[in-house]
Design an enzyme around this catalytic site. Structure first.
Site, PDB file in Angstrom:
ATOM      1  CB  CYS A   2     -14.724   4.437  28.568  1.00 52.00           C
ATOM      2  SG  CYS A   2     -14.417   3.937  30.253  1.00 52.00           S
ATOM      3  NE  ARG A  27     -18.874   5.649  24.592  1.00 52.70           N
ATOM      4  CZ  ARG A  27     -19.580   4.709  23.971  1.00 52.70           C
ATOM      5  NH1 ARG A  27     -20.573   5.049  23.194  1.00 52.70           N
ATOM      6  NH2 ARG A  27     -19.287   3.447  24.129  1.00 52.70           N
ATOM      7  CD1 TRP A  74     -19.709   6.023  34.402  1.00 53.27           C
ATOM      8  CD2 TRP A  74     -19.132   3.869  34.564  1.00 53.27           C
ATOM      9  NE1 TRP A  74     -20.598   5.415  35.260  1.00 53.27           N
ATOM     10  CE2 TRP A  74     -20.266   4.098  35.381  1.00 53.27           C
ATOM     11  CE3 TRP A  74     -18.598   2.587  34.521  1.00 53.27           C
ATOM     12  CZ2 TRP A  74     -20.874   3.093  36.129  1.00 53.27           C
ATOM     13  CZ3 TRP A  74     -19.203   1.576  35.272  1.00 53.27           C
ATOM     14  CH2 TRP A  74     -20.331   1.834  36.061  1.00 53.27           C
ATOM     15  CG  ASN A 100     -15.553   1.669  25.904  1.00 51.74           C
ATOM     16  OD1 ASN A 100     -15.910   1.380  27.032  1.00 51.74           O
ATOM     17  ND2 ASN A 100     -16.377   1.784  24.882  1.00 51.74           N
ATOM     18  N   GLY A 101     -13.837  -0.738  27.898  1.00 48.04           N
ATOM     19  CA  GLY A 101     -14.170  -2.159  28.060  1.00 48.04           C
ATOM     20  C   GLY A 101     -13.473  -2.723  29.276  1.00 48.04           C
ATOM     21  CD  GLU A 485     -38.434   6.121  31.970  1.00 46.39           C
ATOM     22  OE1 GLU A 485     -37.980   5.090  32.480  1.00 46.39           O
ATOM     23  OE2 GLU A 485     -37.723   6.954  31.398  1.00 46.39           O
ATOM     24  CE  LYS A 489     -35.374   9.147  32.894  1.00 44.01           C
ATOM     25  NZ  LYS A 489     -35.436   8.046  32.008  1.00 44.01           N
ATOM     26  CD  GLU A 492     -32.184   8.073  34.918  1.00 44.81           C
ATOM     27  OE1 GLU A 492     -31.316   7.209  34.833  1.00 44.81           O
ATOM     28  OE2 GLU A 492     -33.058   8.229  34.045  1.00 44.81           O
ATOM     29  CG  HIS A 508     -50.130  -5.548  49.358  1.00 47.80           C
ATOM     30  ND1 HIS A 508     -50.879  -6.292  50.242  1.00 47.80           N
ATOM     31  CD2 HIS A 508     -50.865  -5.450  48.230  1.00 47.80           C
ATOM     32  CE1 HIS A 508     -52.016  -6.650  49.661  1.00 47.80           C
ATOM     33  NE2 HIS A 508     -52.033  -6.145  48.444  1.00 47.80           N
ATOM     34  CE  LYS A 607     -28.541   8.704  26.111  1.00 45.71           C
ATOM     35  NZ  LYS A 607     -29.613   8.463  27.087  1.00 45.71           N
TER      36      LYS A 607
HETATM   37  C1  G6P Z   1     -28.092   3.261  31.261  1.00 45.02           C
HETATM   38  C2  G6P Z   1     -28.693   4.582  30.859  1.00 45.02           C
HETATM   39  C3  G6P Z   1     -30.209   4.442  30.791  1.00 45.02           C
HETATM   40  C4  G6P Z   1     -30.592   3.321  29.849  1.00 45.02           C
HETATM   41  C5  G6P Z   1     -29.920   2.010  30.223  1.00 45.02           C
HETATM   42  C6  G6P Z   1     -30.079   0.966  29.140  1.00 45.02           C
HETATM   43  O1  G6P Z   1     -28.429   2.961  32.571  1.00 45.02           O
HETATM   44  O2  G6P Z   1     -28.331   5.587  31.780  1.00 45.02           O
HETATM   45  O3  G6P Z   1     -30.767   5.658  30.323  1.00 45.02           O
HETATM   46  O4  G6P Z   1     -31.983   3.140  29.885  1.00 45.02           O
HETATM   47  O5  G6P Z   1     -28.511   2.209  30.388  1.00 45.02           O
HETATM   48  O6  G6P Z   1     -29.394   1.415  28.008  1.00 45.02           O
HETATM   49  P1  G6P Z   1     -29.782   1.064  26.522  1.00 45.02           P
HETATM   50  O7  G6P Z   1     -28.827   1.844  25.685  1.00 45.02           O
HETATM   51  O8  G6P Z   1     -29.584  -0.419  26.392  1.00 45.02           O
HETATM   52  O9  G6P Z   1     -31.194   1.443  26.294  1.00 45.02           O
END
Ligand code: G6P
Length: 612
Positions: A2, A27, A74, A100-101, A485, A489, A492, A508, A607
Site C-alpha cells: 500500500c 507497493r 494491496w 498502510n498496515g 533465484e 524470477k 513471479e 529424488h 514490492k
Molecule cells: C517481496 C518482493 C520480493 C522481495 C521480498 C523480500 O516478495 O516482491 O522481490 O525479495 O518481498 O523483500 P525485502 O524488501 O525484505 O528484500
C-alpha cells in the site's frame, strides 16, 4: 505494501497526489483512491484497478483543491473493489483516512462501534479506525489531533495513516507505527508519502516520521508529538534520491532498466569499501564490531524472498572465506520458532525495502535474545536499518520493478565483502589470496557488462521456451541459490511454474517431471562440481528434456549436450551468483514480455511486504 501520499500547500493537489500514486504503485496496485478538499466541499474518488483507472474515471470531474490524500492498495482485509479502496470515511463523512498496515483488533472495535450506531460500508480494518477516531472526538470533544492520538493508543497493529477533515480544510494529520512515512518539507507546503519517490521532484528536505509519532501538518506549520503526548523536535534531512533514478530512462520496463544498471549498481556498492591494491576491505557500518567478528562462531541470516536467496549465497561465501558456520532462515519461520540464539551470535537481516514485516519481527526476537544484528538494506532510512545495531547499505539505487534484480546482486556483493571482512579479522585467508579475491571482485562489474551483450541471444532462447508450462532450474554449491533465484524470477513475472533444485537432488523427485516439453536450466560452469553437473545434464538429455545451460566462456563439453548455451566469463566459484543470475533475470524478463505479462507489476505481488 500500500502506498500513501498527501499534500497540503498552494499548488493543485490532484496532479501531485496522482503522480505520487503512480510512483508508489510498486507497493500495491489492486485499487486506488484520492480524497480532495476544495472551496465547494470535497470529493472522494475510488476505483478498483490500477491508478490509471482512477485517473480516467476522474478526468471529467471536479478535482480542484490544494489539500488531498491518495492511496494505492494491496488488499489485506476485503477484496479489491471500489468500496474497499481507500480513502475511507467516518460515519458523518467528515473525516477521510488512508492507511498502510493492519489494525489487528479491528473486529472487536467494529462490534463496539456498531453497537454505538456506526454503519460500515467496507470490509476493511481502516474504515473501523476512522470511525473510532470520529467516536473518540465526539465523546471527548477534543480537536482531531488529540482524537487521533487517543485512538492510536487503543489500536493494536501496524499503520502509516494520513487523515483529512472537511471541517478543517487546511490540515493533514499523519502517524506511523511499523509502516514507513516521510514528510517532505517545502516552502509553504508539505508532502507526506510512504517513501520519498512521490516527493523528490518538489522538495530537498524530508523528515522520516518515527514509530509512535503523530504529526499535525499545515501549510506553514508542522507539529510532531509522540503518542504519549510529548512534543518532538523533527530531524530534517537532505534527500539523496535523484529524480532520474525513478524514471525508465528509455527502457521499456523498470525491470529491464534495473537489470542493465547492474554494472553500475555493483560498482556503487563496492565503492570506498574494497582496496585490492592493499588487500583491504573497509566496512564502516560494521567497523565497531570488528573485534566481535574476530571471535564469531555462528552467523544466522534472516530474510524473505529474493533476499533469502542472497542469504544462501552469503552462507556459501562466509563459510568458504571466513570459516564461520552460517544458518539461513526464512524470517517468517524464524519468528514463530523459539530459535536457539544468544549474545555470542550475529544475525544478518537482509531486506531490499528495509520494511518487510517478517524480517522486522525476526530482528526483534533475535535482539531480545541478546544477539548483535547487522542489516543489509537498500532503502536508506527505512525501518530495518533503524532497528539493527549496525549494517551495510547496498547502494543499488531505487528498485521499482517488483521482481528484484539489482538489489539481489548488490546484496550478494555486500555479503561477499562481509565474508572477506570477517576473513580479514579472523585471518582465515592469506594476504595474497585476499588481495586476489578483491581484485577479482573489482572486475565483476566489467564482467556483468559483457554478459549483458548476450541480451539478444537470451531473447531468442526465451522465444523457444516461452510456452512451457513448467521449468526446472538446477545448480550445485554456489550455483544452487542462483537456480532458486532463476526459478523465482520466472514464476513471479511470467506465471510459468518453475522450481529451483540442487542438481543432485533432481533424481529424488523432479526427474519424474522431465519429458520433451520440459525446459531445464542448468548452471553448468567450470567449477568443483562441473563433472557432476554434466552427469545430471545427461540424465535430463536421456529423458528428452530441453536443456538450457549457463556455461563458462569457451566451454565445449556442455555445448555438445545442451540445446541452448549462454556463456558467462570465468570467475572464482564464490562469485558465480553475481554473474550467472544475470542471464536468468533476462530470460525471465523476455519470456514474461512475450507472454504479455505485466513485468513490473506482476499479479498479486507487492514490492514492500509490510504485512506478515
Ligand atoms: C517481496 C518482493 C520480493 C522481495 C521480498 C523480500 O516478495 O516482491 O522481490 O525479495 O518481498 O523483500 P525485502 O524488501 O525484505 O528484500
Amino acid at each position: 505494501m500500500c502506498g500513501i501520499v498527501g499534500y497540503v500547500g498552494y499548488r493543485d493537489a490532484w496532479p501531485i497526489v496522482l503522480k505520487g500514486l503512480k510512483r508508489l504503485e510498486y507497493r500495491g496496485y489492486d485499487s486506488s483512491g484520492i480524497a480532495i478538499i476544495n472551496v465547494d466541499g470535497f470529493n472522494v474518488f475510488k476505483k478498483a484497478g490500477k491508478v490509471s483507472v482512477l485517473d480516467d474515471f476522474a478526468k471529467d470531474k471536479d478535482r480542484s483543491g490544494h489539500i488531498a490524500i491518495g492511496h494505492t492498495r494491496w488488499a489485506t482485509h476485503g477484496a479489491p473493489s471500489d468500496i474497499n479502496s481507500h480513502p475511507h470515511s467516518s460515519n458523518d463523512n467528515r473525516l477521510h483516512i488512508i492507511h498502510n498496515g493492519i489494525i489487528e483488533n479491528y473486529l472487536t472495535l467494529k462490534e463496539e462501534l456498531i453497537n454505538r450506531g456506526h454503519e460500515f460500508k467496507s470490509e476493511t480494518d481502516t474504515e473501523v479506525l476512522i470511525h473510532l477516531i470520529e467516536e473518540i472526538q465526539n465523546i471527548e470533544q477534543t480537536d482531531l489531533l488529540e482524537a487521533v492520538r487517543l485512538a492510536l493508543n487503543t489500536v493494536i497493529g501496524a499503520y502509516a495513516i494520513v487523515i483529512i477533515d472537511r471541517g478543517n480544510p487546511d490540515q493533514l494529520i499523519a502517524a506511523r507505527k511499523g509502516s514507513p512515512l516521510v514528510i517532505g518539507v517545502g516552502n509553504g507546503e508539505y508532502f507526506v508519502a510512504s517513501d520519498a519517490t512521490p516527493i523528490v521532484e518538489y522538495v530537498k528536505n524530508v523528515i522520516y516520521l518515527k514509530d509512535n509519532e503523530i504529526a499535525l501538518i499545515k501549510r506553514e506549520e508542522l507539529l510532531i508529538k509522540k503518542l504519549d503526548n510529548v512534543i518532538q523536535t523533527p530531524l530534517i534531512q537532505e534527500l539523496e534520491l535523484k529524480l532520474e533514478a525513478l524514471e525508465k530512462g528509455g527502457f521499456e520496463h523498470f525491470m529491464l532498466k534495473e537489470i542493465f544498471e547492474q554494472p553500475r549498481s555493483v560498482k556503487d556498492c563496492m565503492r570506498g569499501r574494497i582496496y585490492p591494491a592493499t588487500g583491504k576491505v573497509e566496512l564502516g557500518g560494521i567497523k565497531a564490531y570488528a573485534d566481535k567478528l574476530k571471535d564469531i562462531n555462528r552467523i544466522i541470516i534472516v530474510a524473505c524472498g529474493t533476499s533469502w536467496h542472497a542469504g544462501l549465497a552469503g552462507e556459501y561465501l562466509i563459510e568458504e572465506f571466513a570459516r564461520v558456520s552460517v544458518e539461513v532462515e526464512y524470517a517468517s519461520e524464524f519468528r514463530y520458532r523459539n530459535p536457539i540464539i544468544d549474545e555470542k551470535d550475529i544475525v544478518i537481516a537482509i531486506s531490499q525495502s528495509g520494511e518487510t514485516a517478517d524480517t522486522m519481527a525476526a530482528i526483534e526476537i533475535a535482539k531480545e535474545k541478546g544477539a548483535t544484528i547487522f542489516g543489509i538494506c537498500n532503502v536508506v532510512g527505512a525501518s530495518i536499518p533503524r532497528i539493527t545495531h549496525a549494517g551495510v547499505y547496498t547502494h543499488a539505487g531505487p528498485e521499482i520493478g517488483v521482481a528484484s534484480t539489482k538489489a539481489f546482486t548488490a546484496q550478494v556483493t555486500v555479503l561477499t565483502m562481509i565474508a572477506l571482512y570477517i576473513a580479514q579479522q579472523k585471518g582465515t585467508l592469506t594476504a595474497s589470496k585476499l588481495a586476489s579475491l578483491l581484485t577479482e571482485l573489482e572486475e565483476i562489474p566489467g564482467k556483468i557488462q559483457t554478459l549483458l551483450l548476450d541480451n539478444d541471444l537470451i531473447k531468442e532462447i526465451a522465444a523457444q521456451i516461452k510456452d512451457a508450462g513448467n521449468c526446472l532450474f538446477l545448480g550445485r554449491g554456489s550455483a544452487f541459490p542462483v537456480a532458486l533465484e532463476g526459478a523465482l524470477k520466472l514464476k513471479e513475472i511470467s506465471y510459468i511454474h518453475a522450481e529451483g533444485y540442487p542438481a543432485a537432488e533432481m533424481k529424488h523427485g523432479p526427474i519424474a517431471l522431465i519429458d520433451e516439453q520440459m525446459p531445464v536450466v542448468f548452471i553448468a560452469t567450470k567449477n568443483s562440481s562441473y563433472e557432476k553437473v554434466i552427469s545430471n545434464i545427461q540424465e535430463v538429455k536421456a529423458r528428452k528434456g530441453i536443456i538450457i545451460a549457463i556455461v563458462t566462456k569457451g566451454d565445449t563439453e556442455v555445448k555438445k549436450m545442451a540445446d541452448y548455451c549462454i556463456e558467462i566469463p570465468d570467475a572464482d566459484e564464490a562469485f558465480l551468483p553475481l554473474l550467472a543470475t544475470i542471464p536468468l533475470q533476462l530470460l525471465a524478463y523476455h519470456i514474461a514480455v512475450m507472454r504479455g505479462c505485466n513485468v513490473d507489476q506482476p499479479r498479486n505481488l507487492a514490492k514492500s511486504v509490510t504485512v506478515e
